[in-house]
Design an enzyme around this catalytic site. Structure first.
Site, mmCIF file in Angstrom:
data_model
loop_
_atom_site.group_PDB
_atom_site.id
_atom_site.type_symbol
_atom_site.label_atom_id
_atom_site.label_comp_id
_atom_site.label_asym_id
_atom_site.label_seq_id
_atom_site.Cartn_x
_atom_site.Cartn_y
_atom_site.Cartn_z
ATOM 1 N N ASN A 11 -5.314 2.443 -6.427
ATOM 2 C CA ASN A 11 -5.459 1.407 -7.447
ATOM 3 C C ASN A 11 -6.495 0.408 -6.947
ATOM 4 O O ASN A 11 -6.218 -0.395 -6.070
ATOM 5 C CB ASN A 11 -4.084 0.730 -7.647
ATOM 6 C CG ASN A 11 -4.145 -0.472 -8.563
ATOM 7 O OD1 ASN A 11 -5.169 -0.711 -9.225
ATOM 8 N ND2 ASN A 11 -3.075 -1.236 -8.615
ATOM 9 N N TRP A 12 -7.683 0.500 -7.518
ATOM 10 C CA TRP A 12 -8.792 -0.333 -7.023
ATOM 11 C C TRP A 12 -8.741 -1.757 -7.559
ATOM 12 O O TRP A 12 -9.580 -2.580 -7.197
ATOM 13 C CB TRP A 12 -10.146 0.322 -7.369
ATOM 14 C CG TRP A 12 -10.384 1.652 -6.712
ATOM 15 C CD1 TRP A 12 -9.547 2.296 -5.835
ATOM 16 C CD2 TRP A 12 -11.530 2.493 -6.860
ATOM 17 N NE1 TRP A 12 -10.104 3.487 -5.432
ATOM 18 C CE2 TRP A 12 -11.331 3.634 -6.055
ATOM 19 C CE3 TRP A 12 -12.704 2.400 -7.600
ATOM 20 C CZ2 TRP A 12 -12.253 4.667 -5.962
ATOM 21 C CZ3 TRP A 12 -13.637 3.428 -7.517
ATOM 22 C CH2 TRP A 12 -13.412 4.550 -6.706
ATOM 23 N N LYS A 13 -7.807 -2.010 -8.458
ATOM 24 C CA LYS A 13 -7.643 -3.354 -9.048
ATOM 25 C C LYS A 13 -9.007 -3.918 -9.491
ATOM 26 O O LYS A 13 -9.868 -3.151 -9.925
ATOM 27 C CB LYS A 13 -6.946 -4.284 -8.043
ATOM 28 C CG LYS A 13 -5.655 -3.675 -7.500
ATOM 29 C CD LYS A 13 -4.781 -4.675 -6.809
ATOM 30 C CE LYS A 13 -3.549 -3.978 -6.296
ATOM 31 N NZ LYS A 13 -2.549 -4.884 -5.777
ATOM 32 N N HIS A 104 2.158 -2.756 -14.077
ATOM 33 C CA HIS A 104 1.960 -3.258 -12.715
ATOM 34 C C HIS A 104 2.443 -4.709 -12.662
ATOM 35 O O HIS A 104 2.272 -5.459 -13.626
ATOM 36 C CB HIS A 104 0.483 -3.162 -12.331
ATOM 37 C CG HIS A 104 0.266 -3.410 -10.869
ATOM 38 N ND1 HIS A 104 0.302 -4.671 -10.327
ATOM 39 C CD2 HIS A 104 0.053 -2.558 -9.832
ATOM 40 C CE1 HIS A 104 0.117 -4.575 -9.017
ATOM 41 N NE2 HIS A 104 -0.036 -3.306 -8.689
ATOM 42 N N GLU A 106 1.263 -7.215 -11.347
ATOM 43 C CA GLU A 106 0.210 -8.211 -11.583
ATOM 44 C C GLU A 106 0.004 -8.430 -13.078
ATOM 45 O O GLU A 106 -0.394 -9.511 -13.505
ATOM 46 C CB GLU A 106 -1.090 -7.776 -10.872
ATOM 47 C CG GLU A 106 -0.966 -7.991 -9.363
ATOM 48 C CD GLU A 106 -1.765 -7.049 -8.501
ATOM 49 O OE1 GLU A 106 -2.672 -6.358 -9.017
ATOM 50 O OE2 GLU A 106 -1.488 -6.998 -7.295
ATOM 51 N N GLU A 171 7.262 -0.661 -6.564
ATOM 52 C CA GLU A 171 6.413 -1.581 -5.812
ATOM 53 C C GLU A 171 7.125 -2.928 -5.673
ATOM 54 O O GLU A 171 7.018 -3.789 -6.575
ATOM 55 C CB GLU A 171 5.079 -1.794 -6.544
ATOM 56 C CG GLU A 171 4.265 -0.534 -6.696
ATOM 57 C CD GLU A 171 2.774 -0.825 -6.803
ATOM 58 O OE1 GLU A 171 2.015 -0.259 -6.022
ATOM 59 O OE2 GLU A 171 2.383 -1.652 -7.650
ATOM 60 N N GLY A 177 0.037 -6.341 -1.269
ATOM 61 C CA GLY A 177 -1.084 -7.133 -0.751
ATOM 62 C C GLY A 177 -0.703 -8.084 0.372
ATOM 63 O O GLY A 177 -1.494 -8.946 0.756
ATOM 64 N N SER A 216 1.321 -2.429 0.254
ATOM 65 C CA SER A 216 0.786 -2.463 1.626
ATOM 66 C C SER A 216 0.867 -1.112 2.344
ATOM 67 O O SER A 216 1.106 -1.064 3.557
ATOM 68 C CB SER A 216 1.494 -3.544 2.449
ATOM 69 O OG SER A 216 1.237 -4.819 1.885
ATOM 70 N N GLY A 237 -3.152 0.166 -2.890
ATOM 71 C CA GLY A 237 -4.129 -0.824 -3.343
ATOM 72 C C GLY A 237 -5.221 -0.979 -2.299
ATOM 73 O O GLY A 237 -6.157 -0.179 -2.215
ATOM 74 N N GLY A 238 -5.087 -1.994 -1.460
ATOM 75 C CA GLY A 238 -6.115 -2.359 -0.484
ATOM 76 C C GLY A 238 -6.687 -1.180 0.304
ATOM 77 O O GLY A 238 -7.909 -1.045 0.426
HETATM 78 P P1 PGA Z 1 -1.513 -2.962 -1.887
HETATM 79 O O1 PGA Z 1 -1.388 -2.827 -3.478
HETATM 80 O O2 PGA Z 1 -1.526 -1.575 -1.313
HETATM 81 O O3 PGA Z 1 -2.820 -3.683 -1.664
HETATM 82 O O4 PGA Z 1 -0.335 -3.751 -1.429
HETATM 83 C C1 PGA Z 1 -0.563 -1.862 -4.071
HETATM 84 C C2 PGA Z 1 -0.530 -2.026 -5.567
HETATM 85 O O5 PGA Z 1 -0.463 -3.158 -6.043
HETATM 86 O O6 PGA Z 1 -0.572 -1.023 -6.317
#
Ligand code: PGA
Length: 256
Positions: A11-13, A104, A106, A171, A177, A216, A237-238
């Site tokens: 997930n490149w956000k 998600h 977010e 999640e 994050g 994470s 994500g990251g």
């Molecule tokens: P993260 O994000 O690996 O940077 O914690 C995961 C996500 O929100 O899908």
């Protein structure tokens, strides 16, 4: 459940500028073209503006979607119409997108999306033959109040349509994050709880629903996460923004 493939979804956000996204897609595509992981399904989810260019990169490499598929980070429930700024599921499907993340945290938190709205998106994804990746997860204060199972139960009951076919990603919001991940024992307990909730709310499809962990995920602990019973993959994500790290996570998935 033993027959479900393992998923590695990036997930490149809104974290990658265009040039970086193209380079990253090319590197991941080159790896997937040269290495076969028949039991692993890899998906990358760039931001909307990058989807068409990334799809062209995958096409150039002649990559079958079973090796590397394209995903989007969201969709709108309606198939079309006067919805300024939104992107529909049919629009994603027509450019070669196969998966779509919905619900998600977010979006639930920053865009006030309710589980009912997430469910509408999930249905829209299904109607366009996209695989929905429905995210659920509790906040730190809900966890500290002992509300985790209740919150996850409500999200599962309300975000998934009857006879849901797709992926669920657990999640925990406090792990996203932050560099903090649950202990593996704690995560095993939560995964067991979610599996039971899925059996209760989705009796016909539960055993076909891949359950992913996200929050994470890094290459140095992804193998441990894959080893948890009931986990069928990771949503990253990251660490999905660095081709080397993402590839290491793909390699850490059980290969049989
Ligand atoms: P993260 O994000 O690996 O940077 O914690 C995961 C996500 O929100 O899908």
């Amino acid at each position: 459940m033993g027959t479900l493939p393992k998923f590695v979804i990036g997930n490149w956000k809104m974290l990658s500028e265009h040039a970086h996204a193209l380079k990253l897609a090319s590197e991941v595509a080159a790896y997937c073209a040269e290495h076969d992981h028949p039991h692993v399904k890899t998906v990358i989810c760039p931001t909307f503006t990058q989807l068409v260019s990334v799809e062209e990169i995958l096409k150039d490499k002649k990559l079958a979607p079973r090796k590397l598929a394209l995903g989007a980070q969201d969709c709108y429930p309606a198939p079309g119409g006067a919805f300024t700024g939104d992107i529909s599921a049919p629009m994603l499907a027509e450019i070669g997108v196969r998966y779509v993340i919905v619900g998600h945290s977010e979006r639930r938190q920053k865009h006030n999306e309710t589980s009912k709205f997430v469910c509408e998106k999930t249905v829209a994804a299904r109607d366009s033959k996209l695989t929905p990746v429905v995210c659920i997860g509790e906040t730190l204060s809900e966890r500290q109040d002992g509300q985790t199972a209740h919150v996850l139960g409500e999200q599962i009951a309300r975000s998934l349509p009857e006879n849901f076919e797709g992926i669920v990603a657990y999640e925990p919001i406090w792990a996203i994050g932050t560099g903090v991940t649950p202990t593996m024992e704690g995560l095993q307990d939560d995964i067991t709880t979610i599996r039971k909730l899925l059996e209760r709310h989705q009796p016909k499809t539960a055993e076909r629903i891949p359950l992913l962990y996200g929050g994470s995920v890094k290459p140095d602990q992804s193998a441990e996460i894959f080893a948890i019973k009931g986990v069928n993959g990771v949503l990253v994500g990251g660490a999905s923004l660095k081709a080397q790290d993402f590839v290491k996570i793909i390699q850490s998935a059980p290969q049989g």
